[in-house]
Every structure is written in C-alpha cells, then in structure tokens.
Design a protein around this motif. Structure first.
Motif, PDB file in Angstrom:
ATOM      1  N   VAL A  44       0.875  -1.170   0.000  1.00 46.53           N
ATOM      2  CA  VAL A  44       0.000   0.000   0.000  1.00 46.53           C
ATOM      3  C   VAL A  44       0.913   1.222   0.000  1.00 46.53           C
ATOM      4  O   VAL A  44       1.643   1.452   0.960  1.00 46.53           O
ATOM      5  CB  VAL A  44      -0.939   0.012   1.226  1.00 46.53           C
ATOM      6  CG1 VAL A  44      -1.732   1.314   1.279  1.00 46.53           C
ATOM      7  CG2 VAL A  44      -1.885  -1.182   1.207  1.00 46.53           C
ATOM      8  N   VAL A  45       0.898   1.979  -1.088  1.00 49.95           N
ATOM      9  CA  VAL A  45       1.717   3.180  -1.202  1.00 49.95           C
ATOM     10  C   VAL A  45       1.108   4.291  -0.358  1.00 49.95           C
ATOM     11  O   VAL A  45       1.800   5.015   0.345  1.00 49.95           O
ATOM     12  CB  VAL A  45       1.859   3.622  -2.677  1.00 49.95           C
ATOM     13  CG1 VAL A  45       2.633   4.921  -2.796  1.00 49.95           C
ATOM     14  CG2 VAL A  45       2.510   2.523  -3.498  1.00 49.95           C
ATOM     15  N   SER A  46      -0.213   4.413  -0.436  1.00 52.26           N
ATOM     16  CA  SER A  46      -0.945   5.376   0.382  1.00 52.26           C
ATOM     17  C   SER A  46      -2.402   4.968   0.433  1.00 52.26           C
ATOM     18  O   SER A  46      -2.864   4.156  -0.357  1.00 52.26           O
ATOM     19  CB  SER A  46      -0.797   6.813  -0.148  1.00 52.26           C
ATOM     20  OG  SER A  46      -1.441   6.951  -1.400  1.00 52.26           O
ATOM     21  N   VAL A  87      -2.032   1.116  -4.502  1.00 52.52           N
ATOM     22  CA  VAL A  87      -1.368  -0.163  -4.251  1.00 52.52           C
ATOM     23  C   VAL A  87      -0.398  -0.471  -5.379  1.00 52.52           C
ATOM     24  O   VAL A  87      -0.735  -0.286  -6.560  1.00 52.52           O
ATOM     25  CB  VAL A  87      -2.417  -1.298  -4.131  1.00 52.52           C
ATOM     26  CG1 VAL A  87      -1.762  -2.654  -4.022  1.00 52.52           C
ATOM     27  CG2 VAL A  87      -3.344  -1.034  -2.949  1.00 52.52           C
ATOM     28  N   GLU A  88       0.787  -0.931  -5.022  1.00 52.09           N
ATOM     29  CA  GLU A  88       1.719  -1.477  -5.999  1.00 52.09           C
ATOM     30  C   GLU A  88       1.527  -2.987  -5.992  1.00 52.09           C
ATOM     31  O   GLU A  88       1.617  -3.617  -4.935  1.00 52.09           O
ATOM     32  CB  GLU A  88       3.164  -1.143  -5.637  1.00 52.09           C
ATOM     33  CG  GLU A  88       3.542   0.280  -5.941  1.00 52.09           C
ATOM     34  CD  GLU A  88       5.015   0.548  -5.705  1.00 52.09           C
ATOM     35  OE1 GLU A  88       5.573   1.338  -6.475  1.00 52.09           O
ATOM     36  OE2 GLU A  88       5.595  -0.003  -4.746  1.00 52.09           O
ATOM     37  N   ALA A  89       1.255  -3.541  -7.158  1.00 52.33           N
ATOM     38  CA  ALA A  89       1.041  -4.983  -7.303  1.00 52.33           C
ATOM     39  C   ALA A  89       1.856  -5.491  -8.483  1.00 52.33           C
ATOM     40  O   ALA A  89       2.263  -4.717  -9.350  1.00 52.33           O
ATOM     41  CB  ALA A  89      -0.445  -5.277  -7.505  1.00 52.33           C
ATOM     42  N   ALA A  90       2.061  -6.773  -8.517  1.00 54.64           N
ATOM     43  CA  ALA A  90       2.885  -7.377  -9.568  1.00 54.64           C
ATOM     44  C   ALA A  90       2.297  -7.161 -10.956  1.00 54.64           C
ATOM     45  O   ALA A  90       3.022  -6.904 -11.917  1.00 54.64           O
ATOM     46  CB  ALA A  90       3.065  -8.870  -9.298  1.00 54.64           C
ATOM     47  N   ASP A  91       0.965  -7.259 -11.055  1.00 52.19           N
ATOM     48  CA  ASP A  91       0.311  -7.154 -12.356  1.00 52.19           C
ATOM     49  C   ASP A  91      -1.196  -6.978 -12.153  1.00 52.19           C
ATOM     50  O   ASP A  91      -1.684  -6.952 -11.024  1.00 52.19           O
ATOM     51  CB  ASP A  91       0.609  -8.385 -13.221  1.00 52.19           C
ATOM     52  CG  ASP A  91       0.273  -9.697 -12.526  1.00 52.19           C
ATOM     53  OD1 ASP A  91      -0.652  -9.736 -11.691  1.00 52.19           O
ATOM     54  OD2 ASP A  91       0.959 -10.702 -12.824  1.00 52.19           O
TER      55      ASP A  91
END
Length: 118
Positions: A44-46, A87-91
C-alpha cells in the motif's frame, strides 16, 4: 511494480446509520486488508479516508477567469468516493485479487491502473 488505485465507493448514509460498533468492525477490516496486501508481496503506497461530501467544495471553470464554487453537481448520487488505496502490485491479476479483499460493505471498489508516465 505497477500501481493501481482502489477507489472505495459507498453510501455515506449507511455509515451514519451503522453506529460505532459497525464503524469499528469496518476499520478492523481495513487493517486486515493492508496486512493481506503485504502478505501477498504487494504494498500500500498510500490510503486515506475522505470526509463526507457535505465538506467538499465543487469548482467549475478551473484554469479560467471564471472559476466558481457550485452546489454539489450530483446530489442524487447514492454512493460516493469515501476513500482510496494506492497499491503497488505485480500485475493486473494480482491487483484484481487484492481489490476483491478491499472492504466496501456499503458499495463497491473501483480498480484502475495508474499510467506509468516515467
């Protein structure tokens, strides 16, 4: 990793009617969600909760000499954006699976990929 916006779109009235116990339960679900994101190897980036739409200012004509504040342009809306997670996610597939875990008991989650402008 690609970034995704999880917009939490819900009924403000349902929160107002639900009481403190219901609110506390939903906040615990958000804590559980952020832990699930980490456990999946994403992050979670923010994320923030927004105040009710009654506190919002609506502007028309931005970037012109005729900017003006207007009444809520969508007063009939039953559901509004109440918060978000970036959110940063793989794909896309992982983002979708994580979005399925994001709490929105009084509405839905809108999942959108973020443009990579770099």
């Amino acid at each position: 990793m690609p970034k995704y916006l999880f917009s939490i779109v819900e009924s403000e009235a349902a929160y107002a009617e639900g009481g403190q116990a219901n609110f506390d339960e939903i906040m615990q679900a958000h804590g559980d969600f952020t832990q699930a994101v980490k456990a999946a190897g994403a992050s979670v980036v923010s994320g923030e909760a927004l105040q009710p739409t009654a506190t919002a200012t609506f502007l028309r004509g931005t970037r012109t000499d005729h900017v003006s504040a207007v009444d809520n342009p969508s007063p009939e809306a039953k559901e509004v954006i109440g918060g978000y997670y970036l959110v940063e996610a793989a794909d896309d597939a992982q983002a979708l699976e994580l979005a399925k875990l994001c709490p929105a008991p009084f509405g839905y989650i809108e999942l959108r990929p973020i443009w990579d402008m770099g």
